[in-house]
Write an enzyme that holds these catalytic residues in place. Structure first.
Site, PDB file in Angstrom:
ATOM      1  N   ARG A   1      70.865 -94.946-111.793  1.00  0.00           N
ATOM      2  CA  ARG A   1      69.561 -94.127-111.599  1.00  0.00           C
ATOM      3  C   ARG A   1      70.207 -92.564-111.171  1.00  0.00           C
ATOM      4  O   ARG A   1      69.728 -91.371-111.775  1.00  0.00           O
ATOM      5  CB  ARG A   1      68.424 -94.370-110.274  1.00  0.00           C
TER       6      ARG A   1
ATOM      7  N   CYS B   1      62.342 -98.039-108.187  1.00  0.00           N
ATOM      8  CA  CYS B   1      63.911 -99.270-108.217  1.00  0.00           C
ATOM      9  C   CYS B   1      63.114-100.562-107.456  1.00  0.00           C
ATOM     10  O   CYS B   1      62.363-100.451-106.147  1.00  0.00           O
ATOM     11  CB  CYS B   1      64.682 -98.457-108.338  1.00  0.00           C
TER      12      CYS B   1
ATOM     13  N   ASN C   1      79.061 -93.461-103.909  1.00  0.00           N
ATOM     14  CA  ASN C   1      78.250 -91.810-104.027  1.00  0.00           C
ATOM     15  C   ASN C   1      79.076 -90.986-104.075  1.00  0.00           C
ATOM     16  O   ASN C   1      78.220 -90.633-103.885  1.00  0.00           O
ATOM     17  CB  ASN C   1      77.183 -91.907-103.219  1.00  0.00           C
TER      18      ASN C   1
ATOM     19  N   VAL D   1      64.012 -94.245 -94.483  1.00  0.00           N
ATOM     20  CA  VAL D   1      64.136 -92.929 -95.739  1.00  0.00           C
ATOM     21  C   VAL D   1      63.880 -94.072 -96.976  1.00  0.00           C
ATOM     22  O   VAL D   1      62.794 -93.078 -97.463  1.00  0.00           O
ATOM     23  CB  VAL D   1      65.924 -93.505 -95.688  1.00  0.00           C
TER      24      VAL D   1
ATOM     25  N   ARG E   1      77.731-103.556-108.814  1.00  0.00           N
ATOM     26  CA  ARG E   1      77.320-101.871-109.305  1.00  0.00           C
ATOM     27  C   ARG E   1      78.418-101.232-108.038  1.00  0.00           C
ATOM     28  O   ARG E   1      78.521 -99.842-108.407  1.00  0.00           O
ATOM     29  CB  ARG E   1      75.952-102.270-108.990  1.00  0.00           C
TER      30      ARG E   1
HETATM   31  N1  EPU Z   1      62.914 -88.386-102.676  1.00  0.00           N
HETATM   32  C1  EPU Z   1      61.518 -87.430-103.682  1.00  0.00           C
HETATM   33  N2  EPU Z   1      61.528 -86.565-104.337  1.00  0.00           N
HETATM   34  C2  EPU Z   1      63.049 -86.209-104.741  1.00  0.00           C
HETATM   35  C3  EPU Z   1      64.300 -86.781-103.944  1.00  0.00           C
HETATM   36  C4  EPU Z   1      64.278 -87.366-103.197  1.00  0.00           C
HETATM   37  O1  EPU Z   1      60.353 -87.713-102.533  1.00  0.00           O
HETATM   38  O2  EPU Z   1      63.104 -85.693-105.601  1.00  0.00           O
HETATM   39  C5  EPU Z   1      62.687 -89.177-101.780  1.00  0.00           C
HETATM   40  C6  EPU Z   1      62.958 -90.527-101.331  1.00  0.00           C
HETATM   41  O3  EPU Z   1      61.902 -90.764-102.319  1.00  0.00           O
HETATM   42  C7  EPU Z   1      63.003 -91.013-100.374  1.00  0.00           C
HETATM   43  C8  EPU Z   1      64.080 -89.814 -99.582  1.00  0.00           C
HETATM   44  O4  EPU Z   1      63.858 -88.650-100.422  1.00  0.00           O
HETATM   45  O5  EPU Z   1      62.236 -91.631-100.035  1.00  0.00           O
HETATM   46  C9  EPU Z   1      65.378 -89.860 -99.723  1.00  0.00           C
HETATM   47  O6  EPU Z   1      65.825 -90.638-101.040  1.00  0.00           O
HETATM   48  P1  EPU Z   1      67.696 -89.507-101.206  1.00  0.00           P
HETATM   49  O7  EPU Z   1      66.848 -88.679-102.632  1.00  0.00           O
HETATM   50  O8  EPU Z   1      67.854 -89.081-100.771  1.00  0.00           O
HETATM   51  O9  EPU Z   1      68.415 -90.948-101.953  1.00  0.00           O
HETATM   52  P2  EPU Z   1      69.515 -90.460-103.737  1.00  0.00           P
HETATM   53  O10 EPU Z   1      69.763 -89.178-104.057  1.00  0.00           O
HETATM   54  O11 EPU Z   1      68.542 -91.313-104.403  1.00  0.00           O
HETATM   55  C10 EPU Z   1      71.586 -91.532-102.558  1.00  0.00           C
HETATM   56  C11 EPU Z   1      72.209 -92.616-103.073  1.00  0.00           C
HETATM   57  C12 EPU Z   1      71.492 -94.200-102.128  1.00  0.00           C
HETATM   58  C13 EPU Z   1      71.452 -93.839-100.328  1.00  0.00           C
HETATM   59  C14 EPU Z   1      70.689 -92.949-100.527  1.00  0.00           C
HETATM   60  C15 EPU Z   1      70.063 -92.199 -99.098  1.00  0.00           C
HETATM   61  C16 EPU Z   1      74.049 -91.862-104.215  1.00  0.00           C
HETATM   62  C17 EPU Z   1      74.305 -92.743-106.224  1.00  0.00           C
HETATM   63  N3  EPU Z   1      72.871 -93.052-104.158  1.00  0.00           N
HETATM   64  O12 EPU Z   1      70.041 -91.601-103.265  1.00  0.00           O
HETATM   65  O13 EPU Z   1      72.449 -94.711-102.272  1.00  0.00           O
HETATM   66  O14 EPU Z   1      70.321 -95.136-100.110  1.00  0.00           O
HETATM   67  O15 EPU Z   1      71.182 -91.462-100.925  1.00  0.00           O
HETATM   68  O16 EPU Z   1      71.208 -92.203 -98.133  1.00  0.00           O
HETATM   69  O17 EPU Z   1      74.106 -91.460-103.300  1.00  0.00           O
HETATM   70  C18 EPU Z   1      73.087 -97.553-102.833  1.00  0.00           C
HETATM   71  O18 EPU Z   1      73.940 -96.816-102.619  1.00  0.00           O
HETATM   72  O19 EPU Z   1      72.897 -98.734-102.494  1.00  0.00           O
HETATM   73  C19 EPU Z   1      72.414 -96.393-102.682  1.00  0.00           C
HETATM   74  C20 EPU Z   1      70.730 -96.883-102.879  1.00  0.00           C
END
Ligand code: EPU
Length: 419
Positions: A93, A117, A23, A328, A398
């Site tokens: 994603r 997802c 990440n 989360v 992945r």
């Molecule tokens: N959310 C919104 N709107 C947005 C973006 C996020 O409502 O525009 C919500 C999401 O639905 C969720 C929360 O905010 O409920 C947190 O989501 P976040 O955006 O932080 O997740 P992400 O950026 O898509 C990254 C990691 C994930 C990890 C999460 C939380 C990367 C590439 N992915 O995802 O990693 O679980 O932060 O820490 O950095 C994994 O590695 O297995 C993985 C899923």
């Protein structure tokens, strides 16, 4: 489809090296789109998501070369397209991370909208709203985000939710915007800080990364640089649980104990002896059964959602009962049904799992539904009686580099079979 066969019951012993963080490397590879000169990224883990990101950039016309040590050289001067196709985005994603950089440097981007997802709906509304506030025109049609702008303008962005990739996208966009941007309620994850450090090495002017207020003074141009990716704290945590669940004693090298506080504290309460130095962690479970530990996931520095499934496996065989609350993502208990097939005593009520540890899990064929769920099923297999078969392991590739080789090195009985 490949499967993993695991013969449980061996306490893990020995040393293992931790790879670069998935990440962190994904946003850093996206950030190379901002650089005028060539970039060199080191400590890149060999992962399917890295290959997918290279394909994504390659399809745009970016030149990429990779050496035998997984150092990647990226030259964006050959870019021809500003397009992220659905075929790529649907498999990863994190492809959304190219949106901010493309828009900030080239003024246009067309990026497929990521769908839902296995772990929840995962919208990107906050990414889009932030870019709009910086002056971008955004239209979503036909499943694609069509974005364009003249030079982006600095803006005051207050995030409704803490979002990791949202913060990263906006921080990258703000780096080349005109004027100052302030991102409030920013994600504090170490991977956000690592990206900020990389951007700073490229010439960006960023303050406050690692806190909930990030200030970015936009610059006209970013240059190429050499950057080495942060160690993977989730891989580290997964191996720590592998030792704890098997009663083992292992040492993890090339990692960073400072960014794993919440996880190390939980393992300590589960009964593990933990020692650490600047870049290593040693865990000794003394052949004992772990004790149950309550936990609640939340953004960093609280307990990471990406470690929840692994700790569910640990609690499934621990002494006592506990609750695990996932705050989360809305649907991140898919591993529970599979663990129940192995004899685990877990009830899910809303976003909380109530886990009563059993003395012995029993092997069963199980199916991985997402990356961290796959890891948790492997962990359960390491202590189950008999041979566990984990199906759909493409998820694990992945995000974990050579997981079965590393586990074999620690004495586990695990192997990959074609089908
Ligand atoms: N959310 C919104 N709107 C947005 C973006 C996020 O409502 O525009 C919500 C999401 O639905 C969720 C929360 O905010 O409920 C947190 O989501 P976040 O955006 O932080 O997740 P992400 O950026 O898509 C990254 C990691 C994930 C990890 C999460 C939380 C990367 C590439 N992915 O995802 O990693 O679980 O932060 O820490 O950095 C994994 O590695 O297995 C993985 C899923």
């Amino acid at each position: 489809m490949e499967k993993l066969l695991i013969e449980g019951g061996k306490p893990l012993k020995g040393d293992v090296r931790i790879s670069g963080a998935k990440n962190a490397v994904l946003p850093i590879l996206a950030a190379t789109l901002l650089a005028e000169g060539p970039m060199r990224v080191a400590n890149v883990p060999h992962l399917q998501d890295v290959t997918t990101t290279m394909e994504l950039l390659g399809r745009m016309g970016v030149s990429l070369t990779i050496d035998e040590h997984m150092n990647i050289e990226i030259d964006t001067s050959t870019i021809e397209e500003f397009f992220a196709h659905y075929e790529v985005v649907k498999t990863m994603r994190a492809s959304i991370l190219v949106l901010g950089p493309l828009l900030a440097r080239f003024g246009k981007a067309e990026v497929s909208l990521p769908g839902g997802c296995a772990i929840g709906s995962r919208p990107v509304n906050l990414h889009l709203r932030g870019l709009e506030a910086m002056g971008a025109d955004i239209e979503v049609k036909g499943g694609y985000i069509h974005a364009s702008c003249d030079r982006l303008k600095g803006a005051h962005l207050v995030m409704d939710n803490v979002t990791v990739t949202g913060t990263e996208n906006l921080m990258m966009a703000a780096s080349l915007a005109e004027g100052t941007s302030v991102i409030e309620n920013a994600a504090r994850e170490p991977e956000v800080t690592d990206l900020a450090n990389c951007l700073i090495a490229m010439g960006a002017n960023i303050e406050g990364a690692g806190t909930d207020t990030i200030t970015v003074h936009g610059v006209k141009e970013l240059k190429g640089c050499q950057y080495s990716v942060l160690a993977d704290r989730i891989e580290t945590g997964t191996f720590l649980v592998a030792a704890a669940i098997t009663g083992g004693h292992i040492k993890l090298k090339d990692t960073q104990p400072q960014i794993l506080e919440s996880v190390l504290q939980k393992l300590d309460r589960a009964g593990a002896s933990i020692t650490s130095g600047h870049d290593w962690i040693e865990i000794d479970m003394h052949n004992r059964r772990p004790k149950s530990i309550n936990l609640r996931t939340a953004p960093y520095p609280a307990f990471p959602t990406d470690m929840q499934a692994q700790f569910t496996a640990l609690n499934a065989v621990a002494e006592g009962s506990c609750t695990i609350t996932e705050s989360v993502f809305e649907n991140r208990f898919m591993h529970v049904q599979e663990m129940q097939r192995m004899g685990a005593n877990i009830k899910v009520e809303g976003n909380t799992a109530i886990v009563t540890g059993v003395e012995q899990l029993k092997a069963a064929p199980v199916m991985a539904t997402d990356l961290r769920a796959s890891a948790s099923l492997i962990l359960a297999g390491l202590v189950a009686e008999g041979q566990t078969v984990v199906d759909r392991i493409y998820h694990i590739d992945r995000g974990y580099e050579c997981i079965e080789e590393k586990l074999v090195q620690l004495g586990a009985n695990i192997r990959r079979v074609p089908h």
